[in-house]
Design a protein around this motif. Structure first.
Motif, PDB file in Angstrom:
ATOM      1  N   LEU A 161       0.824  -1.202   0.000  1.00 23.67           N
ATOM      2  CA  LEU A 161       0.000   0.000   0.000  1.00 23.67           C
ATOM      3  C   LEU A 161       0.864   1.261   0.000  1.00 23.67           C
ATOM      4  CD1 LEU A 161      -2.841  -1.036   2.470  1.00 23.67           C
ATOM      5  CD2 LEU A 161      -3.128  -0.402   0.060  1.00 23.67           C
ATOM      6  N   ARG A 162       1.943   1.229   0.793  1.00 26.39           N
ATOM      7  CA  ARG A 162       2.830   2.391   0.829  1.00 26.39           C
ATOM      8  C   ARG A 162       3.470   2.604  -0.538  1.00 26.39           C
ATOM      9  NH1 ARG A 162       2.137   5.630   4.843  1.00 26.39           N
ATOM     10  NH2 ARG A 162       2.807   4.198   6.474  1.00 26.39           N
ATOM     11  N   GLY A 163       3.866   1.502  -1.176  1.00 26.70           N
ATOM     12  CA  GLY A 163       4.458   1.611  -2.496  1.00 26.70           C
ATOM     13  C   GLY A 163       3.486   2.126  -3.548  1.00 26.70           C
ATOM     14  N   ALA A 164       2.185   1.884  -3.293  1.00 25.63           N
ATOM     15  CA  ALA A 164       1.160   2.365  -4.223  1.00 25.63           C
ATOM     16  C   ALA A 164       0.759   3.805  -3.949  1.00 25.63           C
ATOM     17  CB  ALA A 164      -0.070   1.461  -4.144  1.00 25.63           C
ATOM     18  N   GLY A 165       1.419   4.426  -2.961  1.00 18.86           N
ATOM     19  CA  GLY A 165       1.174   5.838  -2.707  1.00 18.86           C
ATOM     20  C   GLY A 165       0.234   6.149  -1.560  1.00 18.86           C
ATOM     21  N   ALA A 166      -0.116   5.151  -0.741  1.00 18.74           N
ATOM     22  CA  ALA A 166      -1.008   5.401   0.391  1.00 18.74           C
ATOM     23  C   ALA A 166      -0.363   6.370   1.375  1.00 18.74           C
ATOM     24  CB  ALA A 166      -1.350   4.094   1.097  1.00 18.74           C
ATOM     25  N   ARG A 167      -1.109   7.388   1.770  1.00 19.39           N
ATOM     26  CA  ARG A 167      -0.579   8.394   2.706  1.00 19.39           C
ATOM     27  C   ARG A 167      -0.696   7.950   4.156  1.00 19.39           C
ATOM     28  NH1 ARG A 167      -3.615  13.781   1.489  1.00 19.39           N
ATOM     29  NH2 ARG A 167      -5.291  12.380   0.815  1.00 19.39           N
ATOM     30  N   ARG A 168      -1.768   7.276   4.495  1.00 22.65           N
ATOM     31  CA  ARG A 168      -1.976   6.804   5.866  1.00 22.65           C
ATOM     32  C   ARG A 168      -2.449   5.361   5.789  1.00 22.65           C
ATOM     33  NH1 ARG A 168      -5.617   9.987   7.128  1.00 22.65           N
ATOM     34  NH2 ARG A 168      -4.387  11.648   8.105  1.00 22.65           N
ATOM     35  N   ILE A 169      -1.840   4.495   6.589  1.00 22.33           N
ATOM     36  CA  ILE A 169      -2.186   3.070   6.566  1.00 22.33           C
ATOM     37  C   ILE A 169      -2.548   2.621   7.978  1.00 22.33           C
ATOM     38  CG2 ILE A 169      -1.401   0.734   6.050  1.00 22.33           C
ATOM     39  CD1 ILE A 169       0.563   1.980   4.051  1.00 22.33           C
ATOM     40  N   ALA A 170      -3.707   1.977   8.075  1.00 20.93           N
ATOM     41  CA  ALA A 170      -4.163   1.421   9.348  1.00 20.93           C
ATOM     42  C   ALA A 170      -4.289  -0.086   9.208  1.00 20.93           C
ATOM     43  CB  ALA A 170      -5.504   2.025   9.748  1.00 20.93           C
ATOM     44  N   VAL A 171      -3.934  -0.799  10.251  1.00 21.44           N
ATOM     45  CA  VAL A 171      -4.100  -2.258  10.281  1.00 21.44           C
ATOM     46  C   VAL A 171      -5.239  -2.589  11.237  1.00 21.44           C
ATOM     47  CG1 VAL A 171      -3.051  -4.463  10.894  1.00 21.44           C
ATOM     48  CG2 VAL A 171      -1.721  -2.742   9.646  1.00 21.44           C
ATOM     49  N   ALA A 172      -6.223  -3.323  10.742  1.00 20.77           N
ATOM     50  CA  ALA A 172      -7.377  -3.733  11.544  1.00 20.77           C
ATOM     51  C   ALA A 172      -7.313  -5.246  11.745  1.00 20.77           C
ATOM     52  CB  ALA A 172      -8.676  -3.342  10.847  1.00 20.77           C
ATOM     53  N   PRO A 173      -6.943  -5.721  12.934  1.00 18.44           N
ATOM     54  CA  PRO A 173      -6.892  -7.169  13.174  1.00 18.44           C
ATOM     55  C   PRO A 173      -8.294  -7.772  13.192  1.00 18.44           C
ATOM     56  CG  PRO A 173      -5.518  -5.968  14.745  1.00 18.44           C
ATOM     57  CD  PRO A 173      -6.392  -4.958  14.069  1.00 18.44           C
ATOM     58  N   TYR A 174      -8.548  -8.652  12.260  1.00 20.42           N
ATOM     59  CA  TYR A 174      -9.835  -9.339  12.163  1.00 20.42           C
ATOM     60  C   TYR A 174      -9.752 -10.640  12.962  1.00 20.42           C
ATOM     61  CZ  TYR A 174     -14.087 -11.052   9.783  1.00 20.42           C
ATOM     62  OH  TYR A 174     -15.355 -11.511   9.477  1.00 20.42           O
ATOM     63  N   VAL A 175      -9.544 -10.476  14.266  1.00 23.61           N
ATOM     64  CA  VAL A 175      -9.395 -11.600  15.187  1.00 23.61           C
ATOM     65  C   VAL A 175     -10.150 -11.272  16.468  1.00 23.61           C
ATOM     66  CG1 VAL A 175      -7.211 -12.469  14.281  1.00 23.61           C
ATOM     67  CG2 VAL A 175      -7.200 -10.667  15.985  1.00 23.61           C
ATOM     68  N   LEU A 176     -10.562 -12.313  17.160  1.00 24.97           N
ATOM     69  CA  LEU A 176     -11.411 -12.121  18.328  1.00 24.97           C
ATOM     70  C   LEU A 176     -10.638 -11.683  19.562  1.00 24.97           C
ATOM     71  CD1 LEU A 176     -14.273 -12.511  19.612  1.00 24.97           C
ATOM     72  CD2 LEU A 176     -13.477 -14.788  20.260  1.00 24.97           C
ATOM     73  N   ALA A 177      -9.509 -12.347  19.821  1.00 29.42           N
ATOM     74  CA  ALA A 177      -8.851 -12.161  21.112  1.00 29.42           C
ATOM     75  C   ALA A 177      -7.338 -12.157  20.944  1.00 29.42           C
ATOM     76  CB  ALA A 177      -9.269 -13.274  22.079  1.00 29.42           C
ATOM     77  N   PRO A 178      -6.615 -11.621  21.929  1.00 28.55           N
ATOM     78  CA  PRO A 178      -5.150 -11.612  21.857  1.00 28.55           C
ATOM     79  C   PRO A 178      -4.566 -13.022  21.822  1.00 28.55           C
ATOM     80  CG  PRO A 178      -5.948 -10.136  23.577  1.00 28.55           C
ATOM     81  CD  PRO A 178      -7.117 -10.955  23.140  1.00 28.55           C
ATOM     82  N   GLY A 179      -3.329 -13.109  21.342  1.00 27.25           N
ATOM     83  CA  GLY A 179      -2.646 -14.386  21.270  1.00 27.25           C
ATOM     84  C   GLY A 179      -1.452 -14.289  20.341  1.00 27.25           C
ATOM     85  N   ARG A 180      -0.892 -15.448  20.004  1.00 26.01           N
ATOM     86  CA  ARG A 180       0.324 -15.485  19.194  1.00 26.01           C
ATOM     87  C   ARG A 180       0.101 -14.874  17.806  1.00 26.01           C
ATOM     88  NH1 ARG A 180       1.949 -19.271  15.550  1.00 26.01           N
ATOM     89  NH2 ARG A 180       0.256 -20.661  16.194  1.00 26.01           N
ATOM     90  N   LEU A 181      -0.976 -15.245  17.136  1.00 26.75           N
ATOM     91  CA  LEU A 181      -1.197 -14.738  15.783  1.00 26.75           C
ATOM     92  C   LEU A 181      -1.551 -13.248  15.772  1.00 26.75           C
ATOM     93  CD1 LEU A 181      -2.961 -17.769  14.089  1.00 26.75           C
ATOM     94  CD2 LEU A 181      -0.568 -17.058  13.945  1.00 26.75           C
ATOM     95  N   PRO A 182      -2.407 -12.765  16.678  1.00 25.23           N
ATOM     96  CA  PRO A 182      -2.596 -11.310  16.740  1.00 25.23           C
ATOM     97  C   PRO A 182      -1.309 -10.552  17.025  1.00 25.23           C
ATOM     98  CG  PRO A 182      -4.391 -12.415  17.855  1.00 25.23           C
ATOM     99  CD  PRO A 182      -3.384 -13.480  17.527  1.00 25.23           C
ATOM    100  N   ASP A 183      -0.433 -11.135  17.863  1.00 26.05           N
ATOM    101  CA  ASP A 183       0.859 -10.495  18.096  1.00 26.05           C
ATOM    102  C   ASP A 183       1.678 -10.448  16.808  1.00 26.05           C
ATOM    103  OD1 ASP A 183       0.273 -10.086  20.751  1.00 26.05           O
ATOM    104  OD2 ASP A 183       1.491 -11.749  21.501  1.00 26.05           O
ATOM    105  N   ARG A 184       1.555 -11.503  15.996  1.00 24.43           N
ATOM    106  CA  ARG A 184       2.276 -11.525  14.721  1.00 24.43           C
ATOM    107  C   ARG A 184       1.724 -10.451  13.784  1.00 24.43           C
ATOM    108  NH1 ARG A 184       2.685 -17.257  11.866  1.00 24.43           N
ATOM    109  NH2 ARG A 184       3.753 -17.668  13.841  1.00 24.43           N
ATOM    110  N   ILE A 185       0.415 -10.238  13.819  1.00 25.91           N
ATOM    111  CA  ILE A 185      -0.184  -9.167  13.011  1.00 25.91           C
ATOM    112  C   ILE A 185       0.387  -7.815  13.430  1.00 25.91           C
ATOM    113  CG2 ILE A 185      -2.329  -7.890  12.604  1.00 25.91           C
ATOM    114  CD1 ILE A 185      -3.784 -10.615  12.676  1.00 25.91           C
ATOM    115  N   ALA A 186       0.443  -7.576  14.740  1.00 27.30           N
ATOM    116  CA  ALA A 186       0.971  -6.301  15.238  1.00 27.30           C
ATOM    117  C   ALA A 186       2.428  -6.126  14.855  1.00 27.30           C
ATOM    118  CB  ALA A 186       0.798  -6.233  16.759  1.00 27.30           C
ATOM    119  N   LEU A 187       3.214  -7.210  14.923  1.00 26.84           N
ATOM    120  CA  LEU A 187       4.619  -7.127  14.537  1.00 26.84           C
ATOM    121  C   LEU A 187       4.755  -6.815  13.052  1.00 26.84           C
ATOM    122  CD1 LEU A 187       7.629  -7.495  15.195  1.00 26.84           C
ATOM    123  CD2 LEU A 187       7.336  -9.951  14.742  1.00 26.84           C
ATOM    124  N   GLY A 188       3.945  -7.474  12.222  1.00 24.31           N
ATOM    125  CA  GLY A 188       3.992  -7.197  10.793  1.00 24.31           C
ATOM    126  C   GLY A 188       3.604  -5.766  10.480  1.00 24.31           C
TER     127      GLY A 188
END
Length: 261
Positions: free
Chosen positions: A196-223
């Motif tokens: 998205l940044r390479g396509a010229g996006a000025r502001r980027i938000a990540v919305a985790p489509y997950v129910l609860a915290p855990g290993r995979l949500p942490d991986r989303i936040a890290l990414g």
């Protein structure tokens, strides 16, 4: 008698139970979040018996909770999977667990939660809580990041996520793209943000489509951090929109012809 009166009478029936069934996790934050959602649902429907079980890692198991419910007078149970897609757990693990129900129980499995407009509203709530203002929408691109899957039969679930992203894009966001935290599905969160940044996006938000915290949500936040996202929303958690959706699924299952007789 009005429909609302009938619903209230049904809720007051102690033999009828809403059983919330979550995936479970070794991360204690997962169970804490699920139980917070349970409390919110109880507060929204005070007359309804609401119970909780987990498919793995966290007690009680589905079989143990069903046995306990039967011992305490339950006769009709709506099993609501706290799952967002029709992947392996919804199609295989949960039906297998429900088959262990005591003979005295009539158990019906409700639909999974997603996709639904109330989930979209909950995702937007989390982004607003993370700092996005209403006027930011038109200039913001969103990465809709889910856990992903290793189930080769879950292509339809991933396609549904892409369709949800496309639908959400039409509500005024500059762009919305799906991403995945596991299962080999591409792109990952970091790559989606960078694209998205390479396509010229000025502001980027990540919305985790997950129910609860855990290993995979942490991986989303890290990414999201590695990709340089500007805003990262929290998981859906005990959002009021999610609680309302659970109750809608429950009501639809109770009213379905399969529950009569």
């Amino acid at each position: 008698m009005s429909g609302s009166d009938e619903d209230a009478d049904a809720d007051a029936d102690p033999s009828r139970v809403l059983l919330l069934i979550a995936h479970g996790s070794r991360d204690p934050r997962h169970a804490t979040t699920v139980r917070a959602l349970t409390r919110r649902i109880r507060s929204m429907r005070p007359g309804l018996r609401v119970s909780t079980a987990f498919l793995d890692f966290e007690p009680p198991s589905v079989a143990a909770e069903l046995a306990l419910l039967a011992q305490h007078g339950a006769r009709r149970v709506v099993a609501q999977p706290l799952l967002l897609t029709q992947a392996f757990h919804a199609r295989t693990d949960l039906p297998r667990a429900l088959r262990e129900a005591p003979p005295a129980l009539c158990v019906r499995q409700a639909d999974v939660l997603g996709p639904h407009a109330l989930l979209t509203a909950a995702l937007e709530r989390r982004l607003a809580e993370a700092g996005l203002e209403p006027g930011d929408r038109a200039a913001t691109s969103v990465v809709l990041a889910c856990a992903g899957t290793t189930d080769p039969r879950a292509v339809a679930a991933l396609a549904a996520l892409a369709a949800l992203a496309a639908q959400w894009r039409r509500t005024g966001w500059y762009d919305v793209r799906p991403a995945f935290a596991s299962g080999g599905a591409l792109p990952g969160t970091r790559d989606a943000v960078r694209a998205l940044r390479g396509a010229g996006a000025r502001r980027i938000a990540v919305a985790p489509y997950v129910l609860a915290p855990g290993r995979l949500p942490d991986r989303i936040a890290l990414g999201a951090a590695e990709g340089g996202a500007d805003v990262v929303g929290a998981v859906l958690g005990a959002a009021p929109e999610l609680a309302r959706l659970v109750l809608r699924r429950y009501d639809a299952t109770v009213r379905a012809p399969a529950l009569t007789g």
